[in-house]
Design a protein around this motif. Structure first.
Motif, PDB file in Angstrom:
ATOM      1  N   VAL A 142       0.789  -1.441  -0.034  1.00 42.57           N
ATOM      2  CA  VAL A 142      -0.008   0.184  -0.028  1.00 42.57           C
ATOM      3  C   VAL A 142       0.816   1.300   0.073  1.00 42.57           C
ATOM      4  CG1 VAL A 142      -1.699   1.244   1.306  1.00 42.57           C
ATOM      5  CG2 VAL A 142      -1.892  -1.354   1.202  1.00 42.57           C
ATOM      6  N   GLN A 143       0.633   2.053  -0.712  1.00 45.52           N
ATOM      7  CA  GLN A 143       1.091   3.563  -0.695  1.00 45.52           C
ATOM      8  C   GLN A 143       0.363   4.422   0.045  1.00 45.52           C
ATOM      9  OE1 GLN A 143       2.400   4.827  -4.790  1.00 45.52           O
ATOM     10  NE2 GLN A 143       3.483   3.011  -5.268  1.00 45.52           N
ATOM     11  N   HIS A 144       0.569   4.842   0.946  1.00 42.95           N
ATOM     12  CA  HIS A 144      -0.436   5.721   1.799  1.00 42.95           C
ATOM     13  C   HIS A 144      -0.754   6.605   1.398  1.00 42.95           C
ATOM     14  CE1 HIS A 144      -0.328   2.369   5.396  1.00 42.95           C
ATOM     15  NE2 HIS A 144       1.069   2.317   4.873  1.00 42.95           N
ATOM     16  N   ASP A 145       0.284   7.365   0.647  1.00 49.02           N
ATOM     17  CA  ASP A 145      -0.101   8.947   0.222  1.00 49.02           C
ATOM     18  C   ASP A 145      -1.158   8.835  -0.915  1.00 49.02           C
ATOM     19  OD1 ASP A 145       1.605   7.773  -1.595  1.00 49.02           O
ATOM     20  OD2 ASP A 145       2.793   9.327  -2.047  1.00 49.02           O
ATOM     21  N   LEU A 164      -4.374  -6.718   4.209  1.00 46.62           N
ATOM     22  CA  LEU A 164      -3.572  -5.799   4.505  1.00 46.62           C
ATOM     23  C   LEU A 164      -2.598  -6.105   5.562  1.00 46.62           C
ATOM     24  CD1 LEU A 164      -6.001  -2.691   4.333  1.00 46.62           C
ATOM     25  CD2 LEU A 164      -3.970  -2.875   2.774  1.00 46.62           C
ATOM     26  N   ASP A 165      -1.517  -5.778   5.644  1.00 50.55           N
ATOM     27  CA  ASP A 165      -0.721  -5.754   6.868  1.00 50.55           C
ATOM     28  C   ASP A 165      -1.244  -4.951   8.037  1.00 50.55           C
ATOM     29  OD1 ASP A 165       1.636  -4.581   8.507  1.00 50.55           O
ATOM     30  OD2 ASP A 165       2.424  -6.649   7.697  1.00 50.55           O
ATOM     31  N   PRO A 166      -1.339  -5.601   9.284  1.00 53.53           N
ATOM     32  CA  PRO A 166      -1.851  -5.004  10.403  1.00 53.53           C
ATOM     33  C   PRO A 166      -1.499  -3.692  10.522  1.00 53.53           C
ATOM     34  CG  PRO A 166      -1.321  -7.108  11.022  1.00 53.53           C
ATOM     35  CD  PRO A 166      -0.961  -7.139   9.633  1.00 53.53           C
ATOM     36  N   THR A 167      -0.043  -3.330  10.326  1.00 55.05           N
ATOM     37  CA  THR A 167       0.443  -2.262  10.514  1.00 55.05           C
ATOM     38  C   THR A 167      -0.077  -0.945   9.627  1.00 55.05           C
ATOM     39  OG1 THR A 167       2.460  -3.134  11.474  1.00 55.05           O
ATOM     40  CG2 THR A 167       2.730  -0.879  10.485  1.00 55.05           C
ATOM     41  N   ASP A 168      -0.192  -1.302   8.316  1.00 55.61           N
ATOM     42  CA  ASP A 168      -0.756  -0.486   7.391  1.00 55.61           C
ATOM     43  C   ASP A 168      -2.283  -0.501   7.552  1.00 55.61           C
ATOM     44  OD1 ASP A 168       1.497  -0.649   5.850  1.00 55.61           O
ATOM     45  OD2 ASP A 168       0.998  -2.342   4.778  1.00 55.61           O
ATOM     46  N   LEU A 173      -2.162  12.212  14.831  1.00 58.87           N
ATOM     47  CA  LEU A 173      -0.764  11.920  14.804  1.00 58.87           C
ATOM     48  C   LEU A 173      -0.712  10.816  13.763  1.00 58.87           C
ATOM     49  CD1 LEU A 173       0.852  12.349  18.159  1.00 58.87           C
ATOM     50  CD2 LEU A 173       1.341  13.901  16.397  1.00 58.87           C
ATOM     51  N   ARG A 174      -1.463   9.997  13.606  1.00 56.39           N
ATOM     52  CA  ARG A 174      -1.498   8.953  12.813  1.00 56.39           C
ATOM     53  C   ARG A 174      -2.112   9.195  11.187  1.00 56.39           C
ATOM     54  NH1 ARG A 174       0.395   4.338  14.615  1.00 56.39           N
ATOM     55  NH2 ARG A 174      -0.124   3.296  12.567  1.00 56.39           N
ATOM     56  N   ASN A 175      -2.838  10.421  11.308  1.00 57.09           N
ATOM     57  CA  ASN A 175      -3.472  10.707   9.923  1.00 57.09           C
ATOM     58  C   ASN A 175      -4.129   9.794   9.072  1.00 57.09           C
ATOM     59  OD1 ASN A 175      -3.942  13.034   8.139  1.00 57.09           O
ATOM     60  ND2 ASN A 175      -2.200  12.623   6.926  1.00 57.09           N
ATOM     61  N   PRO A 176      -5.141   9.079   9.920  1.00 56.98           N
ATOM     62  CA  PRO A 176      -5.501   7.932   8.938  1.00 56.98           C
ATOM     63  C   PRO A 176      -6.656   8.626   7.872  1.00 56.98           C
ATOM     64  CG  PRO A 176      -6.966   8.327  11.143  1.00 56.98           C
ATOM     65  CD  PRO A 176      -5.321   9.297  11.113  1.00 56.98           C
ATOM     66  N   ARG A 177      -6.672   7.905   6.772  1.00 58.70           N
ATOM     67  CA  ARG A 177      -7.826   8.419   5.916  1.00 58.70           C
ATOM     68  C   ARG A 177      -9.081   7.933   6.040  1.00 58.70           C
ATOM     69  NH1 ARG A 177      -6.976  12.181   3.831  1.00 58.70           N
ATOM     70  NH2 ARG A 177      -8.756  11.568   2.225  1.00 58.70           N
ATOM     71  N   VAL A 178      -9.467   6.791   6.899  1.00 60.19           N
ATOM     72  CA  VAL A 178     -10.557   6.288   7.282  1.00 60.19           C
ATOM     73  C   VAL A 178     -10.667   6.414   8.984  1.00 60.19           C
ATOM     74  CG1 VAL A 178     -11.955   4.422   7.477  1.00 60.19           C
ATOM     75  CG2 VAL A 178     -10.635   4.770   5.510  1.00 60.19           C
ATOM     76  N   LEU A 179     -11.855   6.918   9.481  1.00 60.49           N
ATOM     77  CA  LEU A 179     -12.054   7.104  10.856  1.00 60.49           C
ATOM     78  C   LEU A 179     -13.362   6.381  11.235  1.00 60.49           C
ATOM     79  CD1 LEU A 179     -10.924   8.847  13.106  1.00 60.49           C
ATOM     80  CD2 LEU A 179     -12.367  10.781  12.394  1.00 60.49           C
TER      81      LEU A 179
END
Length: 620
Positions: free
Chosen positions: A361-364, A441-445, A526-532
């Protein structure tokens, strides 16, 4: 030698010998332990184990020279006034002591090193394995049990390694070497010892068992006393006692337990004195019999004084290894029960397993489009007729929009939200983000993509800084303050004497509910998640605090895909979609105004809850 935390163990020195705990027998009957699996733990340390075994044998053999040197001093060197022989014999005695002690230190260092390394491996393996378990595991398992496995049981493993295994080897070699030395000194007196020593050892053990039951009862009462201290003198316990007026009853219960301990301690000490007195009589009687036999020509065989002293020294020393060997059965069962409990946790299946080949996954580039596709989820999947908390739910949440879940208690809202955070997996169907199944998905991702703010905010007992850095270990000071500012809690933190280094207290008790929630929001930012996922994030707050917190949540939700679970309809009115759940199914979906006009389930919920929410607003 290993025992459960509440079970006394013994031998010489005032401690009763071990007996087999019935719970350990049952454990091994239910979950037998393969010796091959136990041996695998020590395979990386095979050379060290061989060296330890050699050292044990060497110490046992070398120490046997001591009584023979003593006989030389008494029978030869002193009567002949042979100074040279005396110096060699005394020097040899000193050398034997120095060598055996040095070898003992090396042996202790090696066995402790192996024990600590094996413990470290087991402890970290169990911790990591349990971390991968689903939330359902922690729901059905007492936290105290998990802590006991990680601390008491694994700590007991060190005793298995450093005492049980080495103790058996040491006792066998010492007993064998001592018996051979006794025969070499006097075959006749050795025959007498064969008749006297075993009954004396068994009698000593039987007397020691009298104290075991008293000590075990005392240990249980001490455990109860500790539990009462923990229950009554923690933040939550003290609050409960004060609010329900149970202070006097709690104090009386504590006093009663403490009184019982007085009687048990007295009985324990008296039992110990009788035990020690009996042992002293036994230990004095055996040498007396040997001296008596040595005084009769028919049995002495021309024994010298030196031989007699050396023999009685050896005979006194044979008690310890024989007592230790009597405990081998109990040690073995207890040790294997410890391994069984540890392996039982390591063998737990992982309900929410990480993918073997996770999708990169490319987080950006993550947009945050969420889909629930025919999802079914049951918390009692092993039941004959499982009840589904989520039953055939299909939902689409476009990137950057908000989906609100409403419904009565038990309708499946939090379960659906938990599926998006992958706190559990569906039995059928799938949940995707940008078309990727969460199970791929990897748990960290996944943790970087999906952020969660729940009603039950958890802050670790550390500083504010440490709590924030859990989400972003590499965050700078400036980023921490920016997150606090966005969560509208920067002014509060800045006003504290220690600022970011302020300790939050157990579970964050130093702060109010709203303050804890805002700190949690800052941590999520601080984690700046795309889904909340907002799971009842404001339900436990008063109206004014909720209004202030909602402003922080609005900043957090800006530009993010948001799944909101709420009982209060005021928090979901502006959502792009509102899904009404009933018994795990979606019965209505739409915007607030549209759903009210339909006059269906949602409209009834609004009508039922409007008076209560109006009262809250007026009260504020």
């Amino acid at each position: 030698m290993t025992v459960p935390p509440s079970t006394p163990r013994g031998g010489r020195g005032g401690r009763p010998p071990e007996t087999i705990d019935p719970r350990d027998r049952r454990r091994l009957a239910e979950s037998p332990v393969s010796m091959r699996r136990v041996a695998c733990l020590f395979r990386p340390h095979a050379r060290t184990v061989v060296v330890v075994t050699v050292l044990i044998v060497a110490v046992s053999v070398i120490s046997m020279a001591q009584p023979f040197l003593l006989r030389t001093v008494i029978d030869d060197a002193l009567p002949a006034r042979d100074v040279r022989l005396l110096l060699w014999a005394v020097g040899g005695m000193l050398a034997v002591t120095v060598v055996t002690q040095l070898l003992g230190v090396v042996q202790t260092w090696l066995t402790t090193s192996v024990g600590q390394q094996v413990m470290h491996g087991l402890r970290t393996d169990v911790f990591r394995h349990l971390q991968r378990q689903s939330v359902a595991f922690f729901t059905r398992t007492r936290s105290g049990e998990v802590q006991s496995r990680l601390t008491h049981d694994i700590t007991g493993m060190q005793s298995v390694i450093t005492s049980t295994a080495t103790g058996v080897a040491s006792n066998v070699t010492t007993a064998a070497a001592t018996a051979l030395a006794m025969v070499a000194l006097s075959p006749r007196l050795s025959l007498l010892s064969l008749l006297v020593v075993p009954p004396a050892v068994l009698l000593t053990r039987r007397v020691a068992l009298l104290r075991r039951d008293i000590t075990a009862t005392r240990q249980r009462r001490l455990a109860e006393l500790h539990s009462q201290v923990e229950e009554g003198l923690t933040v939550s316990g003290a609050t409960l006692v004060k609010t329900i007026g149970a202070a006097d009853a709690t104090a009386e219960r504590f006093a009663a337990t403490s009184t019982d301990l007085i009687d048990l301690e007295l009985r324990s000490q008296l039992a110990g004195r009788w035990r020690m007195a009996t042992m002293q009589i036994v230990f004095a009687a055996i040498p007396a019999l040997v001296y008596l036999a040595a005084g009769f020509p028919a049995t002495s065989g021309g024994m010298t004084i030196g031989t007699l002293i050396a023999f009685t020294t050896l005979q006194a020393g044979i008690f310890r290894p024989l007592m230790g060997l009597l405990d081998v059965g109990a040690q073995w069962v207890t040790s294997m029960a410890l391994f069984s409990r540890i392996f039982g946790y390591l063998d737990l299946p992982i309900d929410v397993a990480p993918p073997t080949a996770p999708v990169a996954v490319q987080h950006d580039r993550v947009r945050g489009e969420v889909r629930f596709e025919g999802v079914r989820m049951s918390h009692d999947v092993d039941a004959e007729k499982p009840t589904y908390a989520v039953d055939g739910v299909t939902l689409h949440v476009p990137a950057g929009t908000t989906l609100a879940l409403v419904g009565e208690t038990g309708s499946g809202k939090s379960t659906l939200a938990g599926l998006l955070a992958r706190l559990h997996d569906p039995q059928s169907g799938r949940v995707t983000v940008d078309g990727i199944d969460l199970r791929d998905l990897d748990p960290t991702d996944l943790a970087r993509i999906v952020g969660v703010v729940s009603q039950d905010t958890y802050l670790v007992h550390a500083s504010i800084r440490d709590n924030l850095l859990l989400a972003a270990p590499g965050a700078s000071e400036r980023e921490l303050w920016q997150a606090l500012e966005a969560a509208q809690v920067a002014a509060l933190v800045d006003g504290l004497p220690d600022g970011l280094d302020t300790v939050v207290g157990a579970r964050g008790h130093r702060f109010s509910g709203g303050e804890k929630q805002r700190l949690a929001i800052a941590r999520t930012l601080l984690r700046n998640p795309r889904v909340l996922v907002l799971d009842e994030a404001t339900s436990a707050l008063d109206t004014e605090t909720e209004r202030e917190l909602q402003q922080a949540l609005d900043r957090l939700m800006a530009g993010r895909t948001t799944l909101t679970v709420a009982h209060r309809l005021s928090t979901v009115r502006d959502a792009e979609q509102i899904a009404v759940l009933d018994h795990g199914r979606v019965v209505e979906i739409g915007r607030h105004d549209d759903l009210v006009r339909r006059d269906g389930r949602y409209a009834r919920l609004v009508a039922d809850r409007a008076p209560a929410e109006a009262d809250r607003t007026l009260a504020a």
